[in-house]
Write a protein that holds these residues in place. Structure first.
Motif, PDB file in Angstrom:
ATOM      1  N   ALA A  98       0.889  -1.438  -0.077  1.00 14.52           N
ATOM      2  CA  ALA A  98      -0.176   0.006  -0.152  1.00 14.52           C
ATOM      3  C   ALA A  98       1.011   1.270  -0.097  1.00 14.52           C
ATOM      4  CB  ALA A  98      -0.916  -0.048   1.227  1.00 14.52           C
ATOM      5  N   THR A  99       1.980   1.075   0.480  1.00 15.19           N
ATOM      6  CA  THR A  99       2.689   2.882   0.611  1.00 15.19           C
ATOM      7  C   THR A  99       3.514   3.243  -0.742  1.00 15.19           C
ATOM      8  OG1 THR A  99       3.847   1.469   3.123  1.00 15.19           O
ATOM      9  CG2 THR A  99       5.374   3.164   1.817  1.00 15.19           C
ATOM     10  N   GLN A 100       3.233   2.053  -1.563  1.00 11.79           N
ATOM     11  CA  GLN A 100       4.039   2.770  -2.898  1.00 11.79           C
ATOM     12  C   GLN A 100       2.792   2.467  -3.647  1.00 11.79           C
ATOM     13  OE1 GLN A 100       3.839  -0.685  -6.285  1.00 11.79           O
ATOM     14  NE2 GLN A 100       3.857   1.518  -7.219  1.00 11.79           N
ATOM     15  N   SER A 199      -8.806   6.358  -0.757  1.00  7.34           N
ATOM     16  CA  SER A 199      -9.346   6.115   0.563  1.00  7.34           C
ATOM     17  C   SER A 199      -8.122   4.331   0.664  1.00  7.34           C
ATOM     18  CB  SER A 199     -10.376   5.982   0.310  1.00  7.34           C
ATOM     19  OG  SER A 199     -11.364   5.130   1.142  1.00  7.34           O
ATOM     20  N   ASP A 200      -7.669   5.320   2.029  1.00  3.98           N
ATOM     21  CA  ASP A 200      -6.752   4.130   2.575  1.00  3.98           C
ATOM     22  C   ASP A 200      -7.460   3.026   3.343  1.00  3.98           C
ATOM     23  OD1 ASP A 200      -4.911   2.533   3.877  1.00  3.98           O
ATOM     24  OD2 ASP A 200      -3.801   3.958   4.247  1.00  3.98           O
ATOM     25  N   GLU A 201      -8.206   2.070   2.836  1.00  8.14           N
ATOM     26  CA  GLU A 201      -8.435   1.132   3.587  1.00  8.14           C
ATOM     27  C   GLU A 201      -7.727  -0.424   3.983  1.00  8.14           C
ATOM     28  OE1 GLU A 201     -12.291   0.845   1.510  1.00  8.14           O
ATOM     29  OE2 GLU A 201     -12.705   2.766   0.646  1.00  8.14           O
ATOM     30  N   VAL A 202      -6.362  -0.339   3.576  1.00 13.58           N
ATOM     31  CA  VAL A 202      -5.651  -0.952   4.448  1.00 13.58           C
ATOM     32  C   VAL A 202      -6.177  -2.451   5.321  1.00 13.58           C
ATOM     33  CG1 VAL A 202      -3.959  -0.234   3.260  1.00 13.58           C
ATOM     34  CG2 VAL A 202      -3.970  -0.576   5.251  1.00 13.58           C
ATOM     35  N   TYR A 203      -6.943  -1.635   6.429  1.00 12.61           N
ATOM     36  CA  TYR A 203      -7.685  -2.731   7.380  1.00 12.61           C
ATOM     37  C   TYR A 203      -9.062  -3.138   6.851  1.00 12.61           C
ATOM     38  CZ  TYR A 203      -3.458  -1.212   9.556  1.00 12.61           C
ATOM     39  OH  TYR A 203      -1.498  -0.769   9.856  1.00 12.61           O
ATOM     40  N   GLU A 204      -9.600  -3.442   5.642  1.00  9.82           N
ATOM     41  CA  GLU A 204     -11.063  -3.211   5.249  1.00  9.82           C
ATOM     42  C   GLU A 204     -12.017  -4.732   5.655  1.00  9.82           C
ATOM     43  OE1 GLU A 204     -11.417  -4.878   0.918  1.00  9.82           O
ATOM     44  OE2 GLU A 204      -9.164  -5.024   1.181  1.00  9.82           O
ATOM     45  N   GLY A 233      -1.084  -7.516   2.927  1.00  8.02           N
ATOM     46  CA  GLY A 233       0.125  -7.360   4.494  1.00  8.02           C
ATOM     47  C   GLY A 233      -0.379  -7.999   5.556  1.00  8.02           C
ATOM     48  N   LYS A 234      -1.598  -7.031   5.187  1.00  2.00           N
ATOM     49  CA  LYS A 234      -2.061  -7.055   6.448  1.00  2.00           C
ATOM     50  C   LYS A 234      -3.703  -8.149   6.582  1.00  2.00           C
ATOM     51  CE  LYS A 234      -0.667  -3.210   7.801  1.00  2.00           C
ATOM     52  NZ  LYS A 234      -0.025  -3.050   8.979  1.00  2.00           N
ATOM     53  N   THR A 235      -3.835  -8.066   4.841  1.00  5.49           N
ATOM     54  CA  THR A 235      -5.467  -9.552   5.275  1.00  5.49           C
ATOM     55  C   THR A 235      -4.410 -10.676   5.544  1.00  5.49           C
ATOM     56  OG1 THR A 235      -5.736  -7.621   4.243  1.00  5.49           O
ATOM     57  CG2 THR A 235      -6.954 -10.412   3.814  1.00  5.49           C
ATOM     58  N   TRP A 241       5.416  -9.512   2.708  1.00  4.11           N
ATOM     59  CA  TRP A 241       5.102  -9.558   0.961  1.00  4.11           C
ATOM     60  C   TRP A 241       4.730  -8.597   0.344  1.00  4.11           C
ATOM     61  CZ3 TRP A 241       1.527 -14.218   0.767  1.00  4.11           C
ATOM     62  CH2 TRP A 241       2.241 -15.579   1.401  1.00  4.11           C
ATOM     63  N   LYS A 242       4.474  -7.562   1.089  1.00  2.34           N
ATOM     64  CA  LYS A 242       4.987  -6.221   0.068  1.00  2.34           C
ATOM     65  C   LYS A 242       4.031  -6.143  -0.946  1.00  2.34           C
ATOM     66  CE  LYS A 242       5.979  -2.861   1.591  1.00  2.34           C
ATOM     67  NZ  LYS A 242       5.349  -1.583   2.508  1.00  2.34           N
ATOM     68  N   THR A 243       2.523  -6.537  -1.275  1.00  2.00           N
ATOM     69  CA  THR A 243       1.981  -6.931  -2.222  1.00  2.00           C
ATOM     70  C   THR A 243       0.402  -6.522  -1.829  1.00  2.00           C
ATOM     71  OG1 THR A 243       2.802  -8.958  -2.732  1.00  2.00           O
ATOM     72  CG2 THR A 243       0.561  -8.494  -3.834  1.00  2.00           C
TER      73      THR A 243
HETATM   74  N1  PMP Z   1      -1.681   2.930   4.950  1.00  2.00           N
HETATM   75  C1  PMP Z   1      -2.118   2.053   6.720  1.00  2.00           C
HETATM   76  C2  PMP Z   1      -3.226   2.936   7.077  1.00  2.00           C
HETATM   77  C3  PMP Z   1      -0.965   0.784   7.029  1.00  2.00           C
HETATM   78  O1  PMP Z   1      -1.568   0.935   8.466  1.00  2.00           O
HETATM   79  C4  PMP Z   1      -0.345   1.025   6.512  1.00  2.00           C
HETATM   80  C5  PMP Z   1       0.779   0.184   7.079  1.00  2.00           C
HETATM   81  N2  PMP Z   1       0.197  -0.889   7.744  1.00  2.00           N
HETATM   82  C6  PMP Z   1       0.565   1.563   4.591  1.00  2.00           C
HETATM   83  C7  PMP Z   1      -0.940   2.245   4.736  1.00  2.00           C
HETATM   84  C8  PMP Z   1       1.216   0.517   4.168  1.00  2.00           C
HETATM   85  O2  PMP Z   1       1.405  -0.871   4.158  1.00  2.00           O
HETATM   86  P1  PMP Z   1       1.776  -1.856   3.348  1.00  2.00           P
HETATM   87  O3  PMP Z   1       2.997  -2.579   4.574  1.00  2.00           O
HETATM   88  O4  PMP Z   1       0.955  -2.801   1.999  1.00  2.00           O
HETATM   89  O5  PMP Z   1       3.067  -0.653   2.329  1.00  2.00           O
END
Ligand code: PMP
Ligand code: GLN
Length: 383
Positions: A98-100, A199-204, A233-235, A241-243
């Motif tokens: 998600a960072t990228q 919309s950052d939904e990484v914890y969906e 990575g979160k799910t 794995w950074k995907t």
């Molecule tokens: N957004 C939020 C809110 C996060 O908490 C994180 C990292 N946990 C990221 C983005 C980045 O996710 P990733 O490890 O897939 O780069």
């Protein structure tokens, strides 16, 4: 010899608080509840799929937007979960985490002099990405201690130069949520403007009790101007794995991909194939809410009778604890002392604010084995 005229693009940025606190935890052999990553294994079934695809030769570059099987599976997942349609060909891109994806989205949209609104406490990568693009960051604070959005303040920040509003739900570091009426507010606020909603939904999937994840794609007008970011990575307990992925209407995705191809071009091939198979079965992610809710409750339950106050946590795998009954110290100092003297590492919330707001709260990651959580809570109860 150093170049004397070198001008930093991020002159006021130091090392991220995650690296600082994880480093301190390792140095002092502390229980590490600071950086957000699980201490339990990835599903053996998923790992087998990765091995299978590696052995069957899926080891070269993936297509630039990602393996089509995975784009199709993500499209299916969003149709099933949110009744939203994303075309796998033109509206979904697989990223190296998600960072990228966040960096790429911001670079693609924000021009020099544009304004982007973030809501503090904010995940640490948003503001630097805006600044590297020459944009100006405008900030509104979530309202302590429930961390609801301040609607009037956000509305007042909008100018003709506002090109992006960055939202995050479930929210890191606070565990708060944007509910349906909050998303309707964002939809109404941005309708008819030039604002892209990131919309950052990484914890969906990490959402508790009866709450529903109110993805931006559930709101038809909002969907048209939103770039949604996710992270496997979160799910799948696989942060290494950074995907991840980005979803957006094709006119936005076209711009996203122009940048994506020069930031990373493509991400890890065998993992994409494996996840494509794995997310076809809803059972592989639907359990996550109750799985993490149980961990939240174990940790909070074990803290009963301690001097820490447990704040509300409706999603993510982060629990905020208010230590105002224990100490007057500033958050960073207290978090460091907890790590060094007591052997429990957390993350102070103050670095998620530009001007270091001090609410005497620390963030603890509960994506850990129950034994780890109980051991940490036992120590915290003695303070
Ligand atoms: N957004 C939020 C809110 C996060 O908490 C994180 C990292 N946990 C990221 C983005 C980045 O996710 P990733 O490890 O897939 O780069
Ligand atoms: N997102 C994780 C957290 O909030 C860590 C990410 C990172 O280390 N940059 O703790």
């Amino acid at each position: 010899m150093e170049i004397k005229s070198l001008r930093s693009k991020l002159p006021n940025t130091g090392t991220s608080i995650f690296a600082v606190m994880s480093g301190l935890a390792i140095e002092h052999d502390a229980i590490n509840l600071s950086q957000g990553f699980p201490d339990f294994p990835v599903s053996a079934k998923l790992i087998d799929r990765v091995g299978f695809y590696m052995k069957s030769g899926k080891n070269q570059y993936a297509p630039m937007p990602g393996v089509i099987n995975l784009r199709e599976s993500i499209s299916g997942m969003f149709r099933l979960n949110h009744q939203a349609r994303y075309d796998p060909e033109t509206e979904i891109t697989i990223t190296a985490g998600a960072t990228q994806a966040l960096f790429t989205a911001i670079s693609a949209i924000v021009h020099k002099g544009d304004e982007a609104i973030i809501l503090e406490p904010a995940y640490d990568s948003y503001a630097p990405a805006v600044e590297i693009s020459g944009g100006l960051v405008k900030r509104s604070k979530l309202l302590f201690p429930e961390y609801k959005i301040n609607r009037e303040e956000i509305a007042a920040l909008i100018t003709a130069k506002t090109k992006m509003l960055i939202i995050n739900s479930p929210h890191n570091p606070t565990g708060s949520l944007l509910e349906k009426d909050d998303m309707e507010f964002v939809q109404k606020l941005t309708k008819g403007t030039d604002i892209v909603v990131l919309s950052d939904e990484v914890y969906e999937h990490l959402i508790f009790e009866k709450h529903l994840h109110q993805s931006a794609c559930r709101f038809s007008e909002l969907k048209k101007r939103s770039i949604i970011i996710g992270s496997f990575g979160k799910t799948f307990h696989a942060t290494g794995w950074k995907t991840g992925f980005a979803l957006a209407p094709d006119y936005l995705m076209k711009e996203f991909r122009k940048v994506h191809q020069f930031v990373v071009f493509a991400s890890n091939t065998p993992i994409q194939y494996a996840i494509a198979d794995y997310i076809k079965n809803q059972d592989n992610y639907n359990y996550l809410g109750s799985f993490f809710q149980k961990k939240r409750d174990v940790f909070a339950g074990a803290l009963k009778g301690s001097g820490f106050k447990v704040l509300s946590c409706l999603g993510t795998y982060f629990q905020l604890l208010d230590y105002s009954n224990i100490s007057n110290e500033k958050e960073l100092a207290f978090a460091k002392r907890l790590t060094i003297e007591h052997g429990v590492a957390s993350v102070p919330v103050s670095p998620f604010y530009k001007y270091g707001e001090e609410n005497r709260t620390l963030r603890f990651c509960f994506a850990k084995e129950e034994s780890t959580l109980l051991k940490a809570a036992e120590i915290l109860c003695k303070i």
